[in-house]
Design a protein around this motif. Structure first.
Motif, PDB file in Angstrom:
ATOM      1  N   ARG A 234     -85.361  81.438 -31.358  1.00 55.70           N
ATOM      2  CA  ARG A 234     -85.206  82.219 -30.170  1.00 55.70           C
ATOM      3  C   ARG A 234     -86.371  82.267 -29.147  1.00 55.70           C
ATOM      4  O   ARG A 234     -87.514  82.275 -29.535  1.00 55.70           O
ATOM      5  N   ALA A 237     -89.421  84.657 -26.291  1.00 56.32           N
ATOM      6  CA  ALA A 237     -89.458  86.147 -26.923  1.00 56.32           C
ATOM      7  C   ALA A 237     -90.639  86.741 -26.727  1.00 56.32           C
ATOM      8  O   ALA A 237     -91.893  86.530 -27.033  1.00 56.32           O
ATOM      9  N   LYS A 239     -91.296  89.806 -27.648  1.00 54.15           N
ATOM     10  CA  LYS A 239     -92.061  90.681 -28.932  1.00 54.15           C
ATOM     11  C   LYS A 239     -91.030  89.949 -29.814  1.00 54.15           C
ATOM     12  O   LYS A 239     -89.861  89.567 -29.689  1.00 54.15           O
ATOM     13  N   SER A 240     -91.648  89.651 -31.218  1.00 55.27           N
ATOM     14  CA  SER A 240     -90.740  89.427 -32.353  1.00 55.27           C
ATOM     15  C   SER A 240     -90.375  90.480 -32.999  1.00 55.27           C
ATOM     16  O   SER A 240     -90.766  91.582 -32.974  1.00 55.27           O
ATOM     17  N   GLU A 244     -88.431  87.955 -37.919  1.00 52.90           N
ATOM     18  CA  GLU A 244     -88.595  86.907 -37.583  1.00 52.90           C
ATOM     19  C   GLU A 244     -89.807  86.328 -37.916  1.00 52.90           C
ATOM     20  O   GLU A 244     -90.983  87.046 -37.945  1.00 52.90           O
ATOM     21  N   SER A 246     -93.076  84.259 -36.084  1.00 51.06           N
ATOM     22  CA  SER A 246     -93.398  84.414 -34.701  1.00 51.06           C
ATOM     23  C   SER A 246     -94.581  83.334 -34.253  1.00 51.06           C
ATOM     24  O   SER A 246     -95.319  83.051 -34.834  1.00 51.06           O
ATOM     25  N   HIS A 255     -99.249  87.444 -34.269  1.00 53.04           N
ATOM     26  CA  HIS A 255     -98.349  85.949 -34.379  1.00 53.04           C
ATOM     27  C   HIS A 255     -98.762  85.309 -35.737  1.00 53.04           C
ATOM     28  O   HIS A 255     -99.856  85.274 -36.109  1.00 53.04           O
ATOM     29  N   ILE A 288     -86.860  82.051 -35.918  1.00 56.34           N
ATOM     30  CA  ILE A 288     -88.260  81.704 -35.286  1.00 56.34           C
ATOM     31  C   ILE A 288     -88.275  82.200 -33.765  1.00 56.34           C
ATOM     32  O   ILE A 288     -87.484  82.013 -33.126  1.00 56.34           O
ATOM     33  N   ALA A 289     -89.083  82.986 -33.733  1.00 53.33           N
ATOM     34  CA  ALA A 289     -89.243  83.827 -32.199  1.00 53.33           C
ATOM     35  C   ALA A 289     -90.368  83.094 -31.486  1.00 53.33           C
ATOM     36  O   ALA A 289     -91.521  82.869 -31.992  1.00 53.33           O
TER      37      ALA A 289
END
Ligand code: TXA
Ligand code: MG
Length: 313
Positions: A234, A237, A239-240, A244, A246, A255, A288-289
């Protein structure tokens, strides 16, 4: 099929050169990504590249040579091409131009096209390997077709162990993104693939880019799902979500991995493919963001690779 050898040091270099002269495939480091090399003058040697990668034979290869002079013996470089060559070679630039009739390059390399893609890599091991073999080396990125390009010898072995004769280990590739591909003609310079040299730097030398005229070329951008990880990506992003994995860029907390905590695009490019692999492994199937990356400088090529990694397949 093969027991793929991992080579290093001066002895490894001459072993690698010997294998290439004998018509075998050897992966080697360049400043961009690892390439899977073979003698570009031998149809049999080049056929092994397509076979090892599972690459469609209509997708042509880049030929790597040691100098601008060697490149000019293979392709007809118009003025703009020569200026770009002088400005960026050795380096992360590939030029596409009409192939000379006496170039001596195997037809499989160009997939039957009248043009040839040529690059002078700057990595010292790539330079030494070309010099020791005395051959132009055809080399696509050293990954199975459609997967993420390798930036370490381990990445190469993950994808191609058993399919190639050897990999020359030169550590991590400093740029981390494939070369920028420019087609040059009397009409000017056209961008075929954004890459390790930002468009801004190209236009400073070549002027405004022209639209590519030949729609028959299968350029990498036309292969939709490329660089595919297993997890869904995704992009942009801010925000995650809880479930997800990050992948960050720039300052920020929480993260799982950060391409560049200081927001440096060169650092993010160098980390991109290794971190995509790591994220894919650690996410274990979770989405995965990816944080937003600015669309300037190397950010253009980073976003191009991310979009393809996120493309539905
Ligand atoms: O940085 C790089 O460019 C790396 C290193 C190893 O040099 N190589 C690389 O090769 O990325 P590859 O094969 O993964 O991507 C090169 C792309 C191909 O997808 C192909 O479509 C395009 O270059 N190409 C090759 N010859 C061409 C031609 N004559 N006209 C248009 N596109 C061409
Ligand atoms: Mg590739």
């Amino acid at each position: 099929m093969w027991q793929t050898e991992r080579l290093g040091g001066a002895k490894g270099l001459s072993r690698a050169a010997g294998l290439l002269r004998a018509g075998q495939t050897v992966a080697f480091p360049t400043e961009t990504v690892y390439g899977l090399g073979a003698d570009a003058t031998s149809r049999e040697a080049v056929a092994q590249i397509y076979e090892a990668k599972g690459r469609p034979s209509f997708n042509p290869l880049i030929v790597h040579v040691a100098s601008v002079g060697a490149a000019a013996r293979l392709i007809e470089l118009p003025d703009t091409g020569l200026r770009l060559a002088e400005a960026f070679w050795p380096g992360a630039l590939t030029l596409v131009a009409p192939m000379r009739p006496d170039a001596g390059i195997a037809d499989l390399v160009t997939a039957g096209l009248p043009t040839l893609a040529v690059r002078v890599p700057g990595h010292p091991l790539a330079q030494s390997l070309i010099e020791e073999t005395g051959l132009p080396l055809a080399a696509p990125s050293a990954n199975p077709s459609g997967r993420i390009s390798p930036t370490t010898a381990d990445h190469v072995l993950d994808g191609l162990s058993g399919q190639i004769a050897a990999v020359l280990d030169g550590g991590a590739c400093p740029v981390g993104l494939e070369s920028t591909i420019i087609r040059v003609s009397d009409a000017g310079a056209a961008l075929l693939r954004p890459g390790g040299i930002p468009e801004e730097a190209i236009t400073e030398v070549a002027g405004t880019l022209v639209q590519d005229s030949d729609g028959t070329i299968i350029a990498p951008g036309q292969l939709e799902s490329h660089y595919a990880p297993r997890s869904q990506l995704r992009l942009n992003a801010h925000k995650s979500l809880l479930e997800e994995f990050s992948l960050g860029f720039g300052p920020g907390v929480g993260h799982h991995l950060n391409l560049s905590p200081t927001g440096n695009l060169e650092e993010a490019a160098a980390n991109l493919f290794a971190y995509l692999r790591e994220a894919d492994a650690r996410a274990a199937g979770r989405p995965i963001a990816v944080a937003p990356i600015p669309e300037k400088g190397l950010g253009v090529a980073i976003n191009d690779r991310l979009r393809r990694a996120a493309a539905p397949r």
